[in-house]
Design a protein around this motif. Sequence first.
Motif: not given
Length: 797
Positions: A504-505, A532-535, A759-762
Motif C-alpha cells: 500500500s505504499a 517503483s512503489s511496488l518494487v 500496473l494501472g489502469p491510470g
Amino acid sequence: MSKATTTDRQSPGPHVADSHDVIRVHGARENNLRDVSIEIPKRRLTVFTGVSGSGKSSLVFDTIAAESQRLINETYSAFLQGFMPNLARPEVDVLDGLTTAIAVDQQRMGSDPRSTVGTATDANAMLRILFSRLGTPHIGPPGAFSFNTASVSASGGFTVDRGADKTRTEKVSFSRTGGMCTHCEGRGTVSDIDLTQLYDDSKSLSEDPFTIPTYTGGGWVVRVIAESGFFDKEKPIREYSKKERHDFLYREPVKVKINGVNLTYEGLIPKLQKSFLSKDRESMQPHIRAFVDRAVTFTRCPDCDGTRLSELARSSKIGEVNIADACAMEIRDLAEWVRGLDEPSVAPLLTKLRHTLDSFVEIGLGYLSLDRASGTLSGGEAQRTKMIRHLGSSLTDVTYVFDEPSIGLHPHDIQRMNNLLLRLRDKGNTVLVVEHKPETIAIADHVVDLGPGAGTEGGTVCFEGALEGLRVSGTVTGRHLDDRAKIKTTVRKPTGALEIRGASANNLQGVDVDIPLGVLTVITGVAGSGKSSLVHGSIPADEGVVAIDQTPIRGSRRSNPATYTGLADPIRKAFAKANGVKPALFSANSEGACPTCNGAGVIYTDLAIMQSVATPCEECEGRRFEASVLEYRLGGRDISEVLAMPVAEAEEFFGTGEARTPAAHKILERLADVGLGYLTLGQPLTTLSGGERQRLKLATHMGEKGGVYVLDEPTTGLHLADVEQLLGLLDRLVDSGKSVIVIEHHQAVMAHADWIIDLGPGAGHDGGRIVFEGTPADLVEARSTLTGEHLAAYVGA
C-alpha cells in the motif's frame, strides 16, 4: 482624424533580417567532436540521434547552448558577472545565428528535504499568498504558511545619545510568524539514531570504541572526545554516570584546550547531525551512506504528521481545506478545487495558479502532489517539471534544448510530449532535442545523426536531413530505426516466487502479487501507476537483492571509470607488488600526485570574472603523476599509460602475462559486457554522456553479490543498437541463475520478457492496481491494457 498614406510599390524582395534562418556551427571540437560543421534550421524541430557517447550532448548542450548562455552572461556588468558561473567559450571556430537558449536537461532536482514540487515551480508561493488573503482565521502574511520560515521574536532596548547629557532609552520588539514545524524544522520527518551502531559501550575511549566512519583512534575527532577532560579514558562507556552520558551524547559546544590547541568539544549526537545528517544522502560516499542507512531511521514527524507545517499554519482554512490538505492533493484534483474558487480580489492570482496546475496535468504530471519531495522525482519527471514554466510563455524566437524528454514515459504518454514540443516550435521557436526513441524522432523536421561509434570512434556527422533520408542512409541509427523485437515464442520457467501481500505504499491499493524468480520479469504501466512503489517499497533490501535505481552517478574531474568501479585498487596493488613499493604511490589523489598540479594534470589560472584558464601541467605533461612514480612498470607500462588504455585493451593486458590481475580483469569484463570497451580507464566522469554513466553504474552493481537484480529503467540514455546489447546482458544474468526484475517502458524489453506485470489502469489514485499478469504473448493477444495495445502495435500484431 488623419490617416497615414501609403504608396503602392513593388516590394524590393526579402528583408536582409530574414536571411538569418540557420544556426551555423563550424569546427566544433568540444569533448569528442571532430571538427563538426553543420547548419541547423531555425524555427524548426531538429532531433539529434546517434549511439550513446557519439557526441550529441557535446554539440547541443556543451557547444550551442553553452555559448548562448555565455554570450548572455557577458551582457551583464562586470560586478554582476562576479556572482555568476564563469563559462568558457566552447572549442569551436564559428558559432553564428545563435538565439537565447533555454536548456531543459534530465538532471535530478535538488535533494534538500525542504525542496518539494511546489517550491520548485512557484505553485507553493502562490498558494501561500492565496491562504494569507482568503484563509480563516487570518494568521498573517504568506510567510506564516511557509515550512521554510521559522517563527522568530525578539525584544530589547537601545540608548539614544543626544549630547549634553541628554540620553533616552527606547524599547524595541520584533516578531515574524513562520509556518515551520518546530519539531522537525520543516523536514516532515524526524531522525532516530541507533546508539549501538555508533560505538561499542563495553569499551573505553582508549580502546577505540567507535564504529563511525572517520572516527579512528588516532584522529583529532576522537582525541577531542578522549582528552576533553569530561571522561575517564579507561572507563567503559556503559559505566558512565548520568551526567557523563549526557556530556558524551548531547553536550552543547564548549571550548577545550588539548596540547595547547584551542578546540571545540560537542556531544556525539549533535555532531553527527551536523556532519552527516545535514547532507544529501545521494551525495555521500558509499561507506558513509551505508553507515547512515544502518544507524539512522527516519519517521514521520508526530507533531505535524509529515506536513512540515506548524499547527497555526494548518488552522487557517479556505472552506474545509487548509494549505497542507491542498499540497497533499493530486495536482489534477487541486486544479479542480482552485477552479471552484471565485474571489474577485485575488482573480489574477487564481488565473496564474490555475494555469500552472493545468500545465502539470497537460504535461502528464497530474498524479503528483505539491508536497512531493523534489529529490524523489525520476529524471523524466524532473525534466517535465522544469518544462512547466515554459508552457504558455510569451517568448518567441528562443532556442529550446531538451535532453531525451521521453525518458520515464510510457508509449501512451509520448504522444502528449510530442505535441508539447510541436507547440513550442509552432510559436516560432527553435527546438533542439537529443533523443533515441523512434516515436519522437518521427516528428522531426530535421535530423542530425552523429557517430559512427562512441567516444573516440564518434564525433562526426554521419547524416543530416529528413527522416526518410535517415532510414536509407545506412548509418547505425538508420539501420536500427525500424527494428522491432519479436515476442518470445518460448519463455523460461520460474524457479520460485517473491510474494508481495497488501502493498500500500504511495498509491498502491492493497496489491497482492507473486513476482516469479529465476526469470526476466518486466514491471510496466503508465508513468505514476505505482511501478517503483511496488518494487522499491515492497521488495526487502536485504543482502540478496541488488537494486540499481535511476540516481545519477556523481564525480568530479578527478573521478574516472577506474576509481568509480573500484578497478583502481587492484591496479595500484599490482603495481605496488611488482615494484616493492606502497600502493598509494599509484594514486594521483594521494602520494603519487604531481606536486605542481596536485594530480589534476592541468594548472588553473583564475581570471576573476572571466573563465579560469586550464593549461596542461608542464611538470608532468598532463600525466598527473610525479616523474619518479612513472619509472615503476607493470608489464612494460607505467601507471599513466595503463590509465590511458581503453577498456578492451586493458582487459587483454590484465588477463594474461606478467600483468595478469584477476581482480582487475573481472571488473574490466563487466565494463566490456555493458558495451563500454572504448572508454579509457582514466577518462574524467564529467566528460561521460548520460548513457555511458548509466552503463558504468550497471557494470559496477553487477559485481555485487545477490540472487535478485532490480533495475529501474536501464534503457535510459541508450541508443536502439545499445538496447540489443542490454537485452543480451540481462539474458546472461538470468541464465547464470539470477532473478532479474526490470521496471521499464521500452517495448523491446517488454517483448523480451519471460513475464510481465502491468500496473494501472491510470496514474495516481487512478492506478495502483495490477491490470495484467502473464507472458508478453498473452498481453499482446488480450490487448486489455494500454501497455498491451502499444506492445501489439510495436510488434505489428
